[in-house]
Write an enzyme that holds these catalytic residues in place. Sequence first.
Site, short mmCIF file in Angstrom:
data_model
loop_
_atom_site.label_atom_id
_atom_site.label_comp_id
_atom_site.label_asym_id
_atom_site.label_seq_id
_atom_site.Cartn_x
_atom_site.Cartn_y
_atom_site.Cartn_z
N ASP A 185 -2.39 8.79 4.91
CA ASP A 185 -1.33 8.97 3.66
C ASP A 185 -1.92 9.88 2.51
O ASP A 185 -1.30 11.09 2.28
CB ASP A 185 -1.19 7.69 3.27
N CYS A 215 17.36 2.78 2.97
CA CYS A 215 17.81 3.81 3.88
C CYS A 215 16.99 3.27 5.33
O CYS A 215 17.36 3.44 6.35
CB CYS A 215 17.17 5.20 3.64
#
Length: 338
Positions: A125, A235
């Site tokens: 990340d 989403c």
Amino acid sequence: MKVKAAELGFAACGIARADAAPRSAERLRQWLGEGMHGDMIWMEAREHHRGSPSGLWPEVRSVISLGMSYAPAVDPLALADEGGVGRISVYAQGGDYHDVVKKALKALARWLVTEAAGDLKVFVDTAPVMEKPLAEAAGVGWQGKHTNLVSRSDGSWLFLGAIYTTLDLTPDPPATDTCGSCDACQRACPTDAFPAPYRLDARRCISYLTIEHAGPIPVEFRAAIGNRIYGCDDCLAVCPWNKFAASAAANLAFAPRAELAVPELADLLALDDAGFRQVFAGSPIKRIGRDRMVRNAAIAAGNSGDKALVRPLTKLLSDEGVVVREAAGWALDRLSLS
């Protein structure tokens, strides 16, 4: 290696050649050129490293892409209508994934060195690595229309990590995009952050606004934020492929902490710096700092319709944090009209 990866808690493991995602640099350049990254200056500052694995480490030959499941046991949208509480994105309700995933990556790397030698580097990340295109190239999943990775077995709930190595490993077949005609993720976005399928304008994304954006949140998005105080799962949550994701496969380190699963807005509005650090110790939320969290909680309070929050909001009008004071004033004005 895949057996060892599974032993270490990874739900997915795939291998790609280092040059297997050749269009990543071009797409990143276009996205940055259109300013869709907003205030995330670090994205452009290391564009040359991020565009391809060899841009970061010229010696890399293969990329091992790994995914660790954080599939939730409950519906992430369940608290949407609960005005007195805040909603924290599923990924941040438990332990810090950076620590958990990196520990497992390092363990797999040590095993690989023992078995096959070679040089390697591990990333999760925070490094300038395009994890999602590489994971697609390695067959772990495909980048869906919401731009996040989708897996046939784990849906949209995977933390991604990568191991770069000088070894020439046999690559896996790339994943196939099976979104088809589905546009559920596009329709679910409260702020219309998708100008087109497979394209995200971060400047309109609630996750960006509540986490990455340090200044006042644009007024045009505040009502749509609702009670989301850290991130947004909408989403991801509506993706039909999630029906195959089993919460039992999720790493127990990501199990929701009670105080983060259903946090009371009144408690968050009362946090000082010390209280913030105590509540969010060991959580990825800690990195945004107290002011940003209280700002988010104030906006959620303004959307709540709960007049009991007027008192803690009023106290924040004299807060040292400029963004906190501004958000509290907006929230009080909104509550006065409800």
